[in-house]
Design a protein around this motif. Structure first.
Motif, PDB file in Angstrom:
ATOM      1  N   LEU A 261      10.333  36.716  28.019  1.00  0.00           N
ATOM      2  CA  LEU A 261      11.560  36.044  27.590  1.00  0.00           C
ATOM      3  C   LEU A 261      12.042  35.128  28.706  1.00  0.00           C
ATOM      4  O   LEU A 261      12.247  35.575  29.828  1.00  0.00           O
ATOM      5  CB  LEU A 261      12.646  37.083  27.273  1.00  0.00           C
ATOM      6  CG  LEU A 261      13.989  36.539  26.775  1.00  0.00           C
ATOM      7  CD1 LEU A 261      13.815  35.850  25.421  1.00  0.00           C
ATOM      8  CD2 LEU A 261      15.008  37.662  26.670  1.00  0.00           C
ATOM      9  N   ARG A 262      12.223  33.851  28.361  1.00  0.00           N
ATOM     10  CA  ARG A 262      12.706  32.892  29.355  1.00  0.00           C
ATOM     11  C   ARG A 262      14.229  32.844  29.333  1.00  0.00           C
ATOM     12  O   ARG A 262      14.835  32.623  28.289  1.00  0.00           O
ATOM     13  CB  ARG A 262      12.115  31.516  29.075  1.00  0.00           C
ATOM     14  CG  ARG A 262      10.651  31.405  29.457  1.00  0.00           C
ATOM     15  CD  ARG A 262      10.083  30.047  29.123  1.00  0.00           C
ATOM     16  NE  ARG A 262       9.923  29.874  27.686  1.00  0.00           N
ATOM     17  CZ  ARG A 262       9.404  28.781  27.135  1.00  0.00           C
ATOM     18  NH1 ARG A 262       9.023  27.768  27.888  1.00  0.00           N
ATOM     19  NH2 ARG A 262       9.279  28.703  25.825  1.00  0.00           N
ATOM     20  N   ILE A 263      14.827  33.036  30.502  1.00  0.00           N
ATOM     21  CA  ILE A 263      16.280  32.983  30.673  1.00  0.00           C
ATOM     22  C   ILE A 263      16.566  32.129  31.893  1.00  0.00           C
ATOM     23  O   ILE A 263      15.969  32.338  32.952  1.00  0.00           O
ATOM     24  CB  ILE A 263      16.888  34.392  30.885  1.00  0.00           C
ATOM     25  CG1 ILE A 263      16.543  35.320  29.727  1.00  0.00           C
ATOM     26  CG2 ILE A 263      18.395  34.308  31.055  1.00  0.00           C
ATOM     27  CD1 ILE A 263      17.012  36.753  29.936  1.00  0.00           C
ATOM     28  N   ASP A 264      17.473  31.168  31.772  1.00  0.00           N
ATOM     29  CA  ASP A 264      17.753  30.348  32.942  1.00  0.00           C
ATOM     30  C   ASP A 264      18.948  30.897  33.723  1.00  0.00           C
ATOM     31  O   ASP A 264      19.674  31.789  33.245  1.00  0.00           O
ATOM     32  CB  ASP A 264      17.917  28.874  32.560  1.00  0.00           C
ATOM     33  CG  ASP A 264      19.241  28.545  31.875  1.00  0.00           C
ATOM     34  OD1 ASP A 264      20.187  29.341  31.964  1.00  0.00           O
ATOM     35  OD2 ASP A 264      19.322  27.478  31.249  1.00  0.00           O
ATOM     36  N   PRO A 265      19.176  30.417  34.934  1.00  0.00           N
ATOM     37  CA  PRO A 265      20.220  30.984  35.799  1.00  0.00           C
ATOM     38  C   PRO A 265      21.640  30.828  35.266  1.00  0.00           C
ATOM     39  O   PRO A 265      22.545  31.525  35.729  1.00  0.00           O
ATOM     40  CB  PRO A 265      20.040  30.224  37.111  1.00  0.00           C
ATOM     41  CG  PRO A 265      18.629  29.738  37.100  1.00  0.00           C
ATOM     42  CD  PRO A 265      18.343  29.436  35.667  1.00  0.00           C
TER      43      PRO A 265
ATOM     44  N   THR B 204      23.075  21.246  25.913  1.00  0.00           N
ATOM     45  CA  THR B 204      21.895  21.336  26.773  1.00  0.00           C
ATOM     46  C   THR B 204      21.186  22.652  26.507  1.00  0.00           C
ATOM     47  O   THR B 204      21.761  23.585  25.937  1.00  0.00           O
ATOM     48  CB  THR B 204      22.292  21.253  28.254  1.00  0.00           C
ATOM     49  OG1 THR B 204      23.270  22.267  28.541  1.00  0.00           O
ATOM     50  CG2 THR B 204      22.882  19.891  28.597  1.00  0.00           C
ATOM     51  N   ASP B 205      19.910  22.722  26.943  1.00  0.00           N
ATOM     52  CA  ASP B 205      19.208  24.006  26.826  1.00  0.00           C
ATOM     53  C   ASP B 205      18.320  24.237  28.038  1.00  0.00           C
ATOM     54  O   ASP B 205      18.177  23.359  28.910  1.00  0.00           O
ATOM     55  CB  ASP B 205      18.432  24.116  25.505  1.00  0.00           C
ATOM     56  CG  ASP B 205      17.180  23.241  25.434  1.00  0.00           C
ATOM     57  OD1 ASP B 205      16.752  22.710  26.483  1.00  0.00           O
ATOM     58  OD2 ASP B 205      16.625  23.100  24.337  1.00  0.00           O
ATOM     59  N   PHE B 206      17.725  25.425  28.085  1.00  0.00           N
ATOM     60  CA  PHE B 206      16.946  25.862  29.239  1.00  0.00           C
ATOM     61  C   PHE B 206      15.641  25.069  29.397  1.00  0.00           C
ATOM     62  O   PHE B 206      15.010  25.123  30.450  1.00  0.00           O
ATOM     63  CB  PHE B 206      16.635  27.355  29.130  1.00  0.00           C
ATOM     64  CG  PHE B 206      15.698  27.695  28.002  1.00  0.00           C
ATOM     65  CD1 PHE B 206      14.363  27.970  28.245  1.00  0.00           C
ATOM     66  CD2 PHE B 206      16.146  27.715  26.695  1.00  0.00           C
ATOM     67  CE1 PHE B 206      13.503  28.259  27.209  1.00  0.00           C
ATOM     68  CE2 PHE B 206      15.294  28.012  25.648  1.00  0.00           C
ATOM     69  CZ  PHE B 206      13.960  28.285  25.907  1.00  0.00           C
ATOM     70  N   LEU B 207      15.239  24.330  28.367  1.00  0.00           N
ATOM     71  CA  LEU B 207      14.030  23.513  28.438  1.00  0.00           C
ATOM     72  C   LEU B 207      14.316  22.096  28.925  1.00  0.00           C
ATOM     73  O   LEU B 207      13.391  21.297  29.088  1.00  0.00           O
ATOM     74  CB  LEU B 207      13.367  23.452  27.051  1.00  0.00           C
ATOM     75  CG  LEU B 207      12.808  24.769  26.522  1.00  0.00           C
ATOM     76  CD1 LEU B 207      12.344  24.608  25.086  1.00  0.00           C
ATOM     77  CD2 LEU B 207      11.671  25.261  27.414  1.00  0.00           C
ATOM     78  N   GLY B 208      15.589  21.777  29.127  1.00  0.00           N
ATOM     79  CA  GLY B 208      15.942  20.455  29.627  1.00  0.00           C
ATOM     80  C   GLY B 208      16.471  19.496  28.582  1.00  0.00           C
ATOM     81  O   GLY B 208      16.770  18.332  28.900  1.00  0.00           O
TER      82      GLY B 208
ATOM     83  N   MET C 224      20.473  35.555  11.887  1.00  0.00           N
ATOM     84  CA  MET C 224      20.458  36.069  13.259  1.00  0.00           C
ATOM     85  C   MET C 224      20.204  34.918  14.225  1.00  0.00           C
ATOM     86  O   MET C 224      19.333  34.078  14.001  1.00  0.00           O
ATOM     87  CB  MET C 224      19.359  37.136  13.394  1.00  0.00           C
ATOM     88  CG  MET C 224      19.302  37.834  14.737  1.00  0.00           C
ATOM     89  SD  MET C 224      18.281  36.960  15.941  1.00  0.00           S
ATOM     90  CE  MET C 224      16.646  37.227  15.290  1.00  0.00           C
ATOM     91  N   VAL C 225      20.990  34.880  15.296  1.00  0.00           N
ATOM     92  CA  VAL C 225      20.801  33.921  16.387  1.00  0.00           C
ATOM     93  C   VAL C 225      20.281  34.707  17.586  1.00  0.00           C
ATOM     94  O   VAL C 225      20.989  35.560  18.116  1.00  0.00           O
ATOM     95  CB  VAL C 225      22.121  33.206  16.754  1.00  0.00           C
ATOM     96  CG1 VAL C 225      21.891  32.233  17.911  1.00  0.00           C
ATOM     97  CG2 VAL C 225      22.689  32.476  15.551  1.00  0.00           C
ATOM     98  N   PRO C 226      19.061  34.440  18.047  1.00  0.00           N
ATOM     99  CA  PRO C 226      18.490  35.266  19.114  1.00  0.00           C
ATOM    100  C   PRO C 226      18.879  34.843  20.515  1.00  0.00           C
ATOM    101  O   PRO C 226      18.757  35.618  21.458  1.00  0.00           O
ATOM    102  CB  PRO C 226      16.980  35.069  18.915  1.00  0.00           C
ATOM    103  CG  PRO C 226      16.875  33.670  18.414  1.00  0.00           C
ATOM    104  CD  PRO C 226      18.101  33.457  17.536  1.00  0.00           C
ATOM    105  N   PHE C 227      19.339  33.603  20.658  1.00  0.00           N
ATOM    106  CA  PHE C 227      19.546  33.077  21.999  1.00  0.00           C
ATOM    107  C   PHE C 227      21.014  33.131  22.424  1.00  0.00           C
ATOM    108  O   PHE C 227      21.919  33.284  21.618  1.00  0.00           O
ATOM    109  CB  PHE C 227      19.016  31.642  22.123  1.00  0.00           C
ATOM    110  CG  PHE C 227      19.449  30.709  21.012  1.00  0.00           C
ATOM    111  CD1 PHE C 227      20.736  30.209  20.957  1.00  0.00           C
ATOM    112  CD2 PHE C 227      18.556  30.336  20.023  1.00  0.00           C
ATOM    113  CE1 PHE C 227      21.137  29.345  19.946  1.00  0.00           C
ATOM    114  CE2 PHE C 227      18.937  29.476  19.003  1.00  0.00           C
ATOM    115  CZ  PHE C 227      20.228  28.980  18.962  1.00  0.00           C
ATOM    116  N   ASN C 228      21.200  32.969  23.717  1.00  0.00           N
ATOM    117  CA  ASN C 228      22.527  32.976  24.335  1.00  0.00           C
ATOM    118  C   ASN C 228      23.053  31.542  24.453  1.00  0.00           C
ATOM    119  O   ASN C 228      22.293  30.627  24.747  1.00  0.00           O
ATOM    120  CB  ASN C 228      22.405  33.618  25.730  1.00  0.00           C
ATOM    121  CG  ASN C 228      23.511  33.229  26.669  1.00  0.00           C
ATOM    122  OD1 ASN C 228      23.439  32.191  27.306  1.00  0.00           O
ATOM    123  ND2 ASN C 228      24.527  34.042  26.751  1.00  0.00           N
ATOM    124  N   VAL C 229      24.342  31.353  24.178  1.00  0.00           N
ATOM    125  CA  VAL C 229      24.984  30.049  24.385  1.00  0.00           C
ATOM    126  C   VAL C 229      26.220  30.247  25.254  1.00  0.00           C
ATOM    127  O   VAL C 229      27.075  31.088  24.952  1.00  0.00           O
ATOM    128  CB  VAL C 229      25.380  29.386  23.045  1.00  0.00           C
ATOM    129  CG1 VAL C 229      26.172  28.098  23.310  1.00  0.00           C
ATOM    130  CG2 VAL C 229      24.146  29.078  22.210  1.00  0.00           C
TER     131      VAL C 229
END
Length: 336
Positions: free
Chosen positions: A262-266, A47-51, A128-133
């Motif tokens: 920067l968009r970060i979800d909860p 899943t990701d922060f965009l749904g 480089m991976v910029p996002f959090n998993v």
């Protein structure tokens, strides 16, 4: 369609490899027995922060626990923790085809060079991976922040760009990855602060005291990069030198600016927090430690980053893991 091997499949590896497989790629995962058993029981749920929500059925997964499974790969995505890079290089050297291309999707600055030393006959590329998993357990992996993959420009990766795009993982290619890697590392200087706060990223970054801790570490690193003549790339709408100033803004002003940057979800957490919770060695030596190594090369010091490294080391040994923003800021100011 290239045969892809994800070597060192953990949170990042399972997420990136899983999205590629869901897009139709032939993916071989290589990782630890614990994760092999987990995916055998549950498959992959991404899943990701965009749904977005994707599943790879357990019967379709190819997950091995030995290096030999990488033997037929055309493209190897190395996602092991930095401490395991030298071992991964030696293992891959024994099995890879000469034509295989190796891409390091790891934190820090020097992992690709470690791989090159072990694989002198292969094309080894910085990435480089910029996002959090976040590993949510039972085969579920969640991308909690935005950003595009980045890698050194190479014909093999140009050919793979449409596949990565189809997988929802746009891949940007650069002639020089060092400025990109340092830009990512500057953002990752939040990782130890997040781990020591014991809070989700969005909640931690909503508090000015924690943000000022990150700003102190970034200011220190930026001063050293200026002295070394290294200009970090612009990975966010703000230039890197402006980010520490934004972090110091009052909370209400920061929220307005951050929502555009920067968009970060909860759900998002740092990988360093995850490592601490799991009792694993963190990558602090390849984040704050990189800043300290640069300082040493310049005949200078990096006391803020050194103190953060020391606090994470203490936390790994059972020391304090839940600092208030004010207490951590006082600790770093005293070191500074």
């Amino acid at each position: 369609m290239p045969r892809i091997c994800v070597y060192g499949a953990g949170s990042i590896g399972c997420y990136v490899g899983g999205r590629l497989q869901a897009a139709g790629a032939a993916v071989q995962f290589v990782g630890r027995p614990r994760l092999a058993a987990e995916l055998e029981g549950h498959g992959l749920h991404l899943t990701d922060f965009l749904g977005a929500e994707l599943r790879v059925d357990r019967a379709a997964l190819r997950f091995a626990t030995t290096p030999a499974a990488a033997a037929e790969a055309d493209l190897v995505l190395v996602t092991v923790k930095s401490a395991g890079t030298a071992d991964a290089g030696r293992e891959l050297a024994a099995v890879l085809r000469p034509e295989a291309v190796v891409l390091s999707l790891q934190n820090g600055i020097g992992n690709a060079e470690v791989l090159r030393q072990a694989l002198p006959r292969h094309s080894v590329l910085d990435g480089m991976v910029p996002f959090n998993v976040l590993n949510r357990g039972c085969g579920a992996f969640h991308q909690g922040s935005e950003g595009h993959l980045a890698a050194a420009d190479h014909p093999a990766l140009r050919a793979c760009q449409p596949l990565f795009e189809l997988a929802g993982l746009p891949l940007e290619l650069y002639p020089d990855m060092l400025p990109v890697q340092w830009a990512k590392l500057l953002l990752n200087l939040n990782n130890p602060v997040n781990a020591l706060s014991n809070k989700p990223l969005k909640e931690q970054l909503s508090q000015r005291a924690y943000r000022r801790c990150v700003a102190l570490a970034q200011h220190e690193a930026l001063d050293l990069l200026d002295a070394a003549g290294i200009a970090p790339a612009k990975l966010t709408p703000l230039p890197p030198h402006w980010v520490p100033r934004m972090l110091g803004l009052p909370d209400a002003v920061f929220r307005l600016a951050a929502n555009k940057m920067l968009r970060i979800d909860p759900l998002a957490r740092s990988s360093m927090w995850e490592d601490l919770q799991a009792g694993r060695r963190t990558e602090v030596d390849w984040l704050n430690g990189e800043v300290m190594r640069l300082a040493k090369q310049l005949g200078r010091s990096a006391p803020v980053n050194a103190r953060l490294l020391a606090l994470i080391r203490q936390a790994e040994q059972g020391g304090q893991r839940e600092w208030s923003g004010e207490a951590l800021l006082a600790e770093l100011k005293a070191a500074h």
